[in-house]
Design a protein around this motif. Structure first.
Motif, PDB file in Angstrom:
ATOM      1  N   MET A 241       0.842  -1.196   0.000  1.00 37.38           N
ATOM      2  CA  MET A 241       0.000   0.000   0.000  1.00 37.38           C
ATOM      3  C   MET A 241       0.882   1.252   0.000  1.00 37.38           C
ATOM      4  O   MET A 241       1.878   1.326   0.706  1.00 37.38           O
ATOM      5  N   ILE A 242       0.485   2.232  -0.826  1.00 33.65           N
ATOM      6  CA  ILE A 242       1.192   3.505  -0.896  1.00 33.65           C
ATOM      7  C   ILE A 242       0.264   4.611  -0.409  1.00 33.65           C
ATOM      8  O   ILE A 242      -0.896   4.686  -0.833  1.00 33.65           O
ATOM      9  N   GLN A 243       0.786   5.463   0.471  1.00 33.87           N
ATOM     10  CA  GLN A 243       0.012   6.598   0.971  1.00 33.87           C
ATOM     11  C   GLN A 243       0.520   7.896   0.343  1.00 33.87           C
ATOM     12  O   GLN A 243       1.726   8.121   0.262  1.00 33.87           O
ATOM     13  N   ILE A 244      -0.424   8.736  -0.084  1.00 32.17           N
ATOM     14  CA  ILE A 244      -0.097  10.005  -0.724  1.00 32.17           C
ATOM     15  C   ILE A 244      -0.964  11.095  -0.102  1.00 32.17           C
ATOM     16  O   ILE A 244      -2.182  10.923   0.032  1.00 32.17           O
ATOM     17  N   ALA A 245      -0.348  12.215   0.261  1.00 30.04           N
ATOM     18  CA  ALA A 245      -1.081  13.382   0.764  1.00 30.04           C
ATOM     19  C   ALA A 245      -1.053  14.467  -0.299  1.00 30.04           C
ATOM     20  O   ALA A 245       0.007  14.796  -0.837  1.00 30.04           O
ATOM     21  N   ILE A 246      -2.218  15.018  -0.599  1.00 25.81           N
ATOM     22  CA  ILE A 246      -2.329  16.085  -1.593  1.00 25.81           C
ATOM     23  C   ILE A 246      -3.140  17.220  -0.977  1.00 25.81           C
ATOM     24  O   ILE A 246      -4.232  16.988  -0.456  1.00 25.81           O
ATOM     25  N   PHE A 247      -2.586  18.425  -1.041  1.00 29.70           N
ATOM     26  CA  PHE A 247      -3.297  19.571  -0.458  1.00 29.70           C
ATOM     27  C   PHE A 247      -3.248  20.754  -1.403  1.00 29.70           C
ATOM     28  O   PHE A 247      -2.465  20.780  -2.372  1.00 29.70           O
ATOM     29  N   SER A 248      -4.090  21.759  -1.135  1.00 31.63           N
ATOM     30  CA  SER A 248      -4.235  22.864  -2.069  1.00 31.63           C
ATOM     31  C   SER A 248      -4.682  24.126  -1.351  1.00 31.63           C
ATOM     32  O   SER A 248      -5.159  24.078  -0.211  1.00 31.63           O
ATOM     33  N   ASP A 249      -4.503  25.254  -2.019  1.00 30.49           N
ATOM     34  CA  ASP A 249      -5.106  26.528  -1.622  1.00 30.49           C
ATOM     35  C   ASP A 249      -4.815  26.908  -0.177  1.00 30.49           C
ATOM     36  O   ASP A 249      -5.707  26.994   0.656  1.00 30.49           O
ATOM     37  N   ILE A 250      -3.541  27.175   0.089  1.00 28.04           N
ATOM     38  CA  ILE A 250      -3.112  27.590   1.430  1.00 28.04           C
ATOM     39  C   ILE A 250      -3.414  29.063   1.654  1.00 28.04           C
ATOM     40  O   ILE A 250      -3.789  29.472   2.739  1.00 28.04           O
ATOM     41  N   HIS A 251      -3.214  29.857   0.640  1.00 31.45           N
ATOM     42  CA  HIS A 251      -3.533  31.291   0.663  1.00 31.45           C
ATOM     43  C   HIS A 251      -2.925  32.017   1.859  1.00 31.45           C
ATOM     44  O   HIS A 251      -3.612  32.724   2.606  1.00 31.45           O
ATOM     45  N   GLY A 252      -1.626  31.826   2.032  1.00 32.05           N
ATOM     46  CA  GLY A 252      -0.889  32.583   3.037  1.00 32.05           C
ATOM     47  C   GLY A 252      -1.151  32.202   4.473  1.00 32.05           C
ATOM     48  O   GLY A 252      -0.663  32.860   5.389  1.00 32.05           O
ATOM     49  N   ASN A 253      -1.889  31.113   4.698  1.00 29.85           N
ATOM     50  CA  ASN A 253      -2.275  30.718   6.053  1.00 29.85           C
ATOM     51  C   ASN A 253      -1.259  29.706   6.590  1.00 29.85           C
ATOM     52  O   ASN A 253      -1.469  28.491   6.520  1.00 29.85           O
TER      53      ASN A 253
ATOM     54  N   LEU B 238      -1.272  25.483   7.328  1.00 27.12           N
ATOM     55  CA  LEU B 238      -0.327  24.605   6.630  1.00 27.12           C
ATOM     56  C   LEU B 238       0.517  23.815   7.625  1.00 27.12           C
ATOM     57  O   LEU B 238       0.742  22.612   7.439  1.00 27.12           O
ATOM     58  N   THR B 239       0.979  24.467   8.670  1.00 23.06           N
ATOM     59  CA  THR B 239       1.795  23.794   9.678  1.00 23.06           C
ATOM     60  C   THR B 239       1.045  22.631  10.306  1.00 23.06           C
ATOM     61  O   THR B 239       1.605  21.538  10.521  1.00 23.06           O
ATOM     62  N   THR B 240      -0.235  22.840  10.559  1.00 21.73           N
ATOM     63  CA  THR B 240      -1.065  21.782  11.148  1.00 21.73           C
ATOM     64  C   THR B 240      -1.233  20.611  10.182  1.00 21.73           C
ATOM     65  O   THR B 240      -1.141  19.442  10.581  1.00 21.73           O
ATOM     66  N   VAL B 241      -1.459  20.915   8.922  1.00 17.56           N
ATOM     67  CA  VAL B 241      -1.610  19.858   7.913  1.00 17.56           C
ATOM     68  C   VAL B 241      -0.322  19.059   7.773  1.00 17.56           C
ATOM     69  O   VAL B 241      -0.336  17.821   7.759  1.00 17.56           O
ATOM     70  N   LEU B 242       0.806  19.739   7.687  1.00 18.60           N
ATOM     71  CA  LEU B 242       2.083  19.037   7.543  1.00 18.60           C
ATOM     72  C   LEU B 242       2.399  18.177   8.766  1.00 18.60           C
ATOM     73  O   LEU B 242       2.965  17.085   8.643  1.00 18.60           O
ATOM     74  N   ALA B 243       2.022  18.658   9.946  1.00 17.80           N
ATOM     75  CA  ALA B 243       2.233  17.873  11.167  1.00 17.80           C
ATOM     76  C   ALA B 243       1.376  16.609  11.146  1.00 17.80           C
ATOM     77  O   ALA B 243       1.831  15.525  11.550  1.00 17.80           O
ATOM     78  N   ASP B 244       0.141  16.735  10.670  1.00 17.13           N
ATOM     79  CA  ASP B 244      -0.747  15.571  10.606  1.00 17.13           C
ATOM     80  C   ASP B 244      -0.224  14.563   9.586  1.00 17.13           C
ATOM     81  O   ASP B 244      -0.238  13.346   9.827  1.00 17.13           O
ATOM     82  N   ILE B 245       0.256  15.055   8.450  1.00 14.90           N
ATOM     83  CA  ILE B 245       0.834  14.170   7.434  1.00 14.90           C
ATOM     84  C   ILE B 245       2.040  13.434   7.997  1.00 14.90           C
ATOM     85  O   ILE B 245       2.205  12.220   7.792  1.00 14.90           O
ATOM     86  N   ALA B 246       2.884  14.157   8.718  1.00 15.37           N
ATOM     87  CA  ALA B 246       4.078  13.540   9.307  1.00 15.37           C
ATOM     88  C   ALA B 246       3.706  12.492  10.349  1.00 15.37           C
ATOM     89  O   ALA B 246       4.331  11.427  10.428  1.00 15.37           O
ATOM     90  N   ALA B 247       2.684  12.784  11.147  1.00 14.07           N
ATOM     91  CA  ALA B 247       2.261  11.847  12.187  1.00 14.07           C
ATOM     92  C   ALA B 247       1.747  10.534  11.600  1.00 14.07           C
ATOM     93  O   ALA B 247       1.818   9.486  12.240  1.00 14.07           O
ATOM     94  N   ARG B 248       1.240  10.603  10.368  1.00 17.06           N
ATOM     95  CA  ARG B 248       0.743   9.401   9.693  1.00 17.06           C
ATOM     96  C   ARG B 248       1.839   8.709   8.869  1.00 17.06           C
ATOM     97  O   ARG B 248       1.553   7.737   8.161  1.00 17.06           O
ATOM     98  N   ASN B 249       3.054   9.255   8.932  1.00 23.26           N
ATOM     99  CA  ASN B 249       4.198   8.681   8.203  1.00 23.26           C
ATOM    100  C   ASN B 249       3.948   8.601   6.697  1.00 23.26           C
ATOM    101  O   ASN B 249       4.294   7.604   6.043  1.00 23.26           O
ATOM    102  N   ILE B 250       3.347   9.656   6.167  1.00 25.81           N
ATOM    103  CA  ILE B 250       3.072   9.714   4.729  1.00 25.81           C
ATOM    104  C   ILE B 250       4.294  10.307   4.033  1.00 25.81           C
ATOM    105  O   ILE B 250       4.658  11.459   4.283  1.00 25.81           O
ATOM    106  N   GLU B 251       4.884   9.552   3.164  1.00 20.30           N
ATOM    107  CA  GLU B 251       6.126   9.974   2.511  1.00 20.30           C
ATOM    108  C   GLU B 251       5.872  10.874   1.318  1.00 20.30           C
ATOM    109  O   GLU B 251       6.618  11.830   1.068  1.00 20.30           O
ATOM    110  N   HIS B 252       4.830  10.585   0.550  1.00 14.59           N
ATOM    111  CA  HIS B 252       4.578  11.302  -0.702  1.00 14.59           C
ATOM    112  C   HIS B 252       3.622  12.475  -0.455  1.00 14.59           C
ATOM    113  O   HIS B 252       2.481  12.276  -0.036  1.00 14.59           O
ATOM    114  N   ARG B 253       4.083  13.698  -0.758  1.00  7.64           N
ATOM    115  CA  ARG B 253       3.292  14.910  -0.508  1.00  7.64           C
ATOM    116  C   ARG B 253       3.329  15.797  -1.748  1.00  7.64           C
ATOM    117  O   ARG B 253       4.392  16.026  -2.325  1.00  7.64           O
TER     118      ARG B 253
END
Length: 242
Positions: free
Chosen positions: A1-13, A17-32
């Motif tokens: 199984m491969i896990q991929i995180a895809i996000f969009s439209d940060i708009h300077g926030n 973004l920091t919260t999203v990246l922390a959640d991705i890291a906590a799930r050990n998702i390599e592909h972003r």
């Protein structure tokens, strides 16, 4: 199984973004991957760009990114009333004033489209990433589009999965064993829930599991920062609306 995180439209926030990246890291998702629109409407456009660069996250050029990168004129949108039109012009003009030259250069070098190919055992999965559509990063494709619109894109790109952003409204749609997904917005969602959102894709040999992940963050702190900046309060009030 491969896990991929895809996000969009940060708009300077940046906090979102920091919260999203922390959640991705906590799930050990390599592909972003990021679908673009890093700038405008919150005070951290430079910092968001620099974080994406630091994290080495492949990123598309959103329509706001393109406007800032090439100093395109700000053209009013018919869907906006007079108040939002004025606030939009002021907010984008502010970004044009504060953006660093090296960050403009980064935005100018982002691609419009990206295609990913992953293999899980004997199955190959092709994922087409766009900001708005194949034709334009300004085009809005909503869930209510006719299935034929999405089927045409999937056919043209020979993709199994199409992932889009731009509308700030997430959805997951399955069309005859193929997928069309909007990843929502990290920094300015136009949904009832104002949590930062991103797409988690799990690719198996025999199936795809897609989920929109919502991560809460300190919205009040962000709105306070907007109100003390040159960005109109309109964008702070938007984040507080339900």
């Amino acid at each position: 199984m491969i896990q991929i995180a895809i996000f969009s439209d940060i708009h300077g926030n940046l906090p979102a973004l920091t919260t999203v990246l922390a959640d991705i890291a906590a799930r050990n998702i390599e592909h972003r991957y990021c679908l673009g629109d890093l700038v405008d409407f919150a005070p951290w456009s430079n910092e968001v760009i620099e974080r994406v660069i630091q994290e080495k996250i492949p990123c598309l050029m959103g329509n706001h990114d393109e406007r800032i990168a090439f100093d395109h004129p700000i053209i009013p949108l018919q869907k906006h009333n007079n108040e939002e039109t004025e606030c939009r012009i002021r907010a984008i003009s502010h970004t044009k004033e504060i953006i660093k030259e090296e960050n403009k250069l980064f935005l100018s070098q982002c691609p419009y489209l990206m295609q990913l190919d992953f293999k899980v055992k004997h199955k190959s999965w092709r994922i087409q990433l766009v900001h708005g559509s194949l034709a334009s990063n300004e085009e809005y494709l909503y869930e209510t589009e006719p299935d034929s619109t999405f089927e045409q894109i999937l056919s043209e790109t020979q993709a199994d999965i199409l992932v889009i952003g731009h509308t700030h409204t997430s959805f997951i749609k399955c069309l005859d064993k193929k997928w069309v997904i909007n990843a929502g917005s990290v920094g300015r969602p136009k949904e009832k829930c104002k949590d930062a959102s991103y797409l988690l894709l799990q690719l198996y040999e025999d199936r795809v599991v897609a989920e929109i992940i919502r991560t809460p963050y300190n919205v009040r702190m962000v709105t306070n920062e907007i109100k003390t900046s040159a960005i109109p309060n309109f964008y702070a009030n938007f984040l507080l609306s339900q």
